[in-house]
Write a protein that holds these residues in place. Structure first.
Motif, PDB file in Angstrom:
ATOM      1  N   UNK A 147       0.818  -1.237  -0.086  1.00  0.00           N
ATOM      2  CA  UNK A 147      -0.127   0.184   0.024  1.00  0.00           C
ATOM      3  C   UNK A 147       0.768   1.311   0.131  1.00  0.00           C
ATOM      4  N   UNK A 148       2.010   1.360   0.906  1.00  0.00           N
ATOM      5  CA  UNK A 148       2.736   2.549   0.897  1.00  0.00           C
ATOM      6  C   UNK A 148       3.654   2.720  -0.461  1.00  0.00           C
ATOM      7  N   UNK A 149       4.178   1.399  -0.918  1.00  0.00           N
ATOM      8  CA  UNK A 149       5.216   1.356  -2.235  1.00  0.00           C
ATOM      9  C   UNK A 149       4.429   1.932  -3.537  1.00  0.00           C
ATOM     10  N   UNK A 150       3.220   1.257  -3.361  1.00  0.00           N
ATOM     11  CA  UNK A 150       2.630   1.629  -4.790  1.00  0.00           C
ATOM     12  C   UNK A 150       1.426   2.641  -4.824  1.00  0.00           C
ATOM     13  N   UNK A 151       1.690   3.607  -3.715  1.00  0.00           N
ATOM     14  CA  UNK A 151       0.554   4.626  -3.222  1.00  0.00           C
ATOM     15  C   UNK A 151       0.574   5.641  -4.630  1.00  0.00           C
ATOM     16  N   UNK A 179      -5.766  -6.176  -6.089  1.00  0.00           N
ATOM     17  CA  UNK A 179      -6.781  -6.035  -7.052  1.00  0.00           C
ATOM     18  C   UNK A 179      -7.917  -6.436  -7.366  1.00  0.00           C
ATOM     19  N   UNK A 180      -7.749  -7.638  -6.931  1.00  0.00           N
ATOM     20  CA  UNK A 180      -9.074  -8.528  -6.633  1.00  0.00           C
ATOM     21  C   UNK A 180      -9.963  -8.014  -5.484  1.00  0.00           C
ATOM     22  N   UNK A 181      -9.397  -7.948  -4.385  1.00  0.00           N
ATOM     23  CA  UNK A 181      -9.960  -7.141  -3.108  1.00  0.00           C
ATOM     24  C   UNK A 181     -10.453  -6.002  -3.623  1.00  0.00           C
ATOM     25  N   UNK A 182      -9.930  -5.219  -4.334  1.00  0.00           N
ATOM     26  CA  UNK A 182     -10.526  -3.946  -4.661  1.00  0.00           C
ATOM     27  C   UNK A 182     -11.736  -4.019  -5.657  1.00  0.00           C
ATOM     28  N   UNK A 183     -11.711  -4.844  -6.223  1.00  0.00           N
ATOM     29  CA  UNK A 183     -13.008  -5.369  -7.203  1.00  0.00           C
ATOM     30  C   UNK A 183     -14.232  -5.843  -6.251  1.00  0.00           C
ATOM     31  N   UNK A 184     -13.922  -6.562  -5.561  1.00  0.00           N
ATOM     32  CA  UNK A 184     -14.911  -6.656  -4.618  1.00  0.00           C
ATOM     33  C   UNK A 184     -15.287  -5.922  -3.478  1.00  0.00           C
ATOM     34  N   UNK A 219      -5.568   1.481  -8.661  1.00  0.00           N
ATOM     35  CA  UNK A 219      -7.031   2.021  -8.169  1.00  0.00           C
ATOM     36  C   UNK A 219      -7.343   1.370  -6.822  1.00  0.00           C
ATOM     37  N   UNK A 220      -6.587   0.213  -6.536  1.00  0.00           N
ATOM     38  CA  UNK A 220      -6.610  -0.588  -5.058  1.00  0.00           C
ATOM     39  C   UNK A 220      -6.292   0.205  -3.996  1.00  0.00           C
ATOM     40  N   UNK A 221      -4.961   1.234  -4.386  1.00  0.00           N
ATOM     41  CA  UNK A 221      -4.421   1.967  -3.328  1.00  0.00           C
ATOM     42  C   UNK A 221      -5.440   3.041  -2.896  1.00  0.00           C
ATOM     43  N   UNK A 222      -6.380   3.630  -3.777  1.00  0.00           N
ATOM     44  CA  UNK A 222      -7.381   4.624  -3.271  1.00  0.00           C
ATOM     45  C   UNK A 222      -8.456   3.910  -2.272  1.00  0.00           C
ATOM     46  N   UNK A 223      -8.720   2.706  -3.002  1.00  0.00           N
ATOM     47  CA  UNK A 223      -9.858   2.034  -2.459  1.00  0.00           C
ATOM     48  C   UNK A 223      -9.552   1.450  -0.973  1.00  0.00           C
ATOM     49  N   UNK A 224      -8.516   0.780  -1.125  1.00  0.00           N
ATOM     50  CA  UNK A 224      -8.359  -0.063   0.230  1.00  0.00           C
ATOM     51  C   UNK A 224      -7.508   0.609   1.207  1.00  0.00           C
TER      52      UNK A 224
END
Length: 668
Positions: A103-107, A550-555, A112-117
């Motif tokens: 989360x920190x490295x790819x922020x 990414x899968x968690x973000x879609x869910x 998209x998942x960094x913004x959502x999760x």
């Protein structure tokens, strides 16, 4: 076998285990040498212990004194090395640090998942310093020229220790639950069911030969030498071809998929591969015929089902299951494993019903600690060693409460926090049985533990925060089971029954788990800050972690309810498994074992199915034409294949330390 176990064995196991825990990630990530770990029968521990057996036997013969280590002691040393090497890299830390720093490295990378999760996930799970994470990925300035102590002194421990402490509670809690399961079910598997444990068979036979002072004659067995020479010659030739391409090679991989059409009844075999791995053939031969037969038959039936559904027009697109977190759940048919795992878990509990009843009875009646429950419900006094220990049951309950409380504290709803650890236990127990009884040196899950709950109840069962947290939790320990700790612990149950001082075996396991975790954390932080994590060749780990996020973000973005097709295929899997268990239990002539169905859709079977076919074929022919007398002699040929593969693999690993390239004996 001599069951004595002394302090010297524990100290030796700790020293060698600590060495492997430190050196394995360095070897794999910096040197890019032959992997020393990997799988449920890793290379380095067996290579080391095989030479220890030889040196111990030769020294005993020359000095006319008893061996320095007994057979059981060397088995305990081997077990400790396997635990250390697993936790040190492939079994935990290969993906762990990528998982908690992503989360920190790819922020800043517009994912998209960094913004959502990121707003949903607990801050305590992740290092809260961008500088610390960047330093971990980029390496310290001048870090390559620093000494070990200088690198360790420059690690921002104030950032890392709170995070690692939180995760250590979860990881050690899971380890404790696994140990309780091992003690609770281990005696049932080893003593009552007499599970064969093919992967431990060779070390056990070596230990028996050492204790009976026939180790030299054991190694000079002509069948063993034939297998050893064949595997050695194969890898000598192919190794020379690797370093000197002008030398011819003997192919060990046949791409058979080209002989099958891309569409139609046999389209499921379009990518079929035939691997010829002598050691895996040896493991298959040492497995019971029913199991080895079922392994390859169900794999082929799974491919045939794919083509049959295509011909009948019932083939569903991959999107039919929606977004899943399973590592290999790419086709709807693979969801059969969800139902089959649950039914097989219930079958394992049912097989252990008398043992579990006796354990429960001992909780209610403390006096039965030195008694067994008789057929008429009365207690007959028996030796204390036959009574089941009751602490594993209490430990299992307390451990599950702790894991559920941890999940609930960090955002999962109450019922999700209660059921998710139960699914973890179901998956780990069934996986352990698959590996230990099936003799699988390599195994991967098809569906994730959470896929069952998500398919039956929908993502709302987890909640928004819980869905994100679940994806990360199971990725830490319960998704990548290529070198999972639980099967190794159950191998330890076999050694535990052989040992005279069984509490020392449990002590060795407990020390190994705690010290391995601490050493693995420090080692990976050291490598990251010295060389930079992005330079460690962790592409596979990074890809799988990003795909998981990414899968968690879609869910989270698109919540879904119960999935109809997941329930249909899981129900079908449950019914097929129930039928297989019924036939297996009721009909002695029934040829198929339920374990084969459990692994039919595992990615590991793409490599293992053909070696299991060859191992089964040899086993069948030997027993059919020569009976058990011939089998007892010929089995040494297949033991030789195992020894030859692993000894040559170790030799090439040593050669790789002195060269830029390394020949790999086993398929990667």
């Amino acid at each position: 076998m001599n069951g004595r176990l002394r302090l010297r064995a524990l100290l030796t196991g700790l020293m060698l285990g600590l060495f492997l825990c430190v050196f394995t990630p360095y070897n794999n990530t910096i040197l890019h040498n032959t992997p020393l770990g990997g799988g449920h029968f890793p290379l380095a521990p067996f290579f080391i212990i095989a030479w220890m057996f030889v040196i111990d036997a030769v020294a005993s013969r020359l000095t006319k004194r008893p061996p320095f280590y007994s057979g059981v002691e060397l088995l305990v040393v081997w077990l400790m090395m396997v635990l250390f090497s697993a936790i040190g890299y492939a079994g935990l830390t290969e993906t762990f640090f990528v998982n908690i720093t992503a989360p920190e490295r790819f922020a800043q990378d517009a994912y998209r998942w960094t913004e959502v999760l990121t707003p949903l996930l607990p801050d305590a799970w992740f290092p809260n310093s961008a500088a610390a994470v960047n330093g971990f990925y980029e390496g310290l300035k001048g870090g390559r020229d620093m000494t070990v102590m200088q690198v360790l002194a420059n690690i921002p421990w104030g950032v890392w220790l709170p995070v690692l402490s939180v995760w250590a509670f979860f990881i050690l809690g899971a380890f404790f639950v696994m140990v309780c399961l091992m003690v609770l079910f281990g005696r049932q598997w080893v003593v009552n069911e007499r599970v064969l444990f093919p992967l431990v068979r060779v070390p056990v036979l070596m230990g028996e030969a050492l204790d009976q002072k026939r180790f030299v004659s054991w190694w000079s067995d002509r069948y063993l030498l034939i297998g050893l020479i064949f595997a050695g010659a194969l890898h000598l030739l192919n190794g020379l071809n690797f370093y000197y391409p002008s030398v011819p090679q003997m192919p060990t991989l046949i791409l058979a998929g080209t002989y099958f059409p891309k569409f139609g009844l046999f389209s499921g075999f379009y990518k079929l591969k035939l691997y010829i791995v002598p050691a895996f053939i040896g493991f298959a031969f040492l497995t019971t015929r029913q199991i080895s037969f079922s392994m390859w038959v169900f794999y082929l039936l799974g491919g045939l089902l794919f083509g049959l559904l295509y011909v009948l027009g019932w083939q569903l697109p991959e999107a039919a299951l929606g977004t899943t977190l399973g590592p290999d759940l790419a086709r709807p048919e693979g969801a059969q494993t969800i139902g089959s795992y649950i039914i097989f878990f219930l079958f394992l509990v049912w097989l252990a019903r008398h043992h579990l009843k006796e354990t429960f009875t001992c909780i209610l009646r403390p006096e039965c600690r030195s008694a067994n429950l008789g057929n008429k419900g009365k207690f007959d006094v028996t030796p204390a060693e036959w009574s089941p220990p009751i602490w594993p049951l209490w430990g299992l309950c307390l451990g599950m409460i702790a894991l559920s409380g941890w999940c609930w504290f960090f955002g999962l709803p109450f019922f999700a926090a209660l059921l998710l650890p139960i699914m973890f236990v179901i998956v780990m127990l069934v996986t352990s049985r698959i590996v230990c009884q099936g003799g699988l040196p390599y195994f991967t899950l098809t569906a994730a533990p959470s896929d069952a709950l998500m398919g039956f109840f929908g993502t709302g069962f987890f909640g928004t925060v819980g869905m994100a947290a679940t994806a990360i939790m199971q990725k830490v320990m319960f998704l990548d089971v290529r070198e999972a700790v639980a099967p190794t612990l159950f191998h330890g149950a076999k050694i535990h029954q052989e040992a005279g001082r069984r509490n020392l075996v449990l002590t060795a396991i407990g020390l190994s788990l705690v010290l391995a975790l601490a050493t693995a954390f420090v080692t990976m932080l050291y490598l990251g800050y010295k060389y930079g994590l992005r330079e460690l060749g962790l592409e596979w780990a990074t890809q799988t972690v990003l795909a998981n996020y990414e899968n968690a973000q879609r869910l989270v973005d698109q919540p879904v309810g119960p999935n109809y097709w997941t329930m249909v295929y899981a129900g079908a899997g449950a019914m097929v498994m129930f039928l297989l268990i019924f036939c297996y239990y009721k009909f002695p002539w029934w040829p198929l074992h339920p374990l084969g169905y459990l692994v039919a859709y595992s990615a590991g079977m793409k490599i293992l199915w053909f070696p299991f076919f060859l191992g089964w074929l040899c086993n069948h022919l030997v027993l059919h034409y020569g009976g058990t007398a011939l089998f007892n002699r010929v089995r040494f040929l297949f033991i030789g294949l195992i020894l030859g593969d692993f000894l040559m693999g170790g030799i090439y690993a040593v050669i790789g330390l002195m060269s830029d390239q390394s020949y790999n004996v086993f398929p990667l």
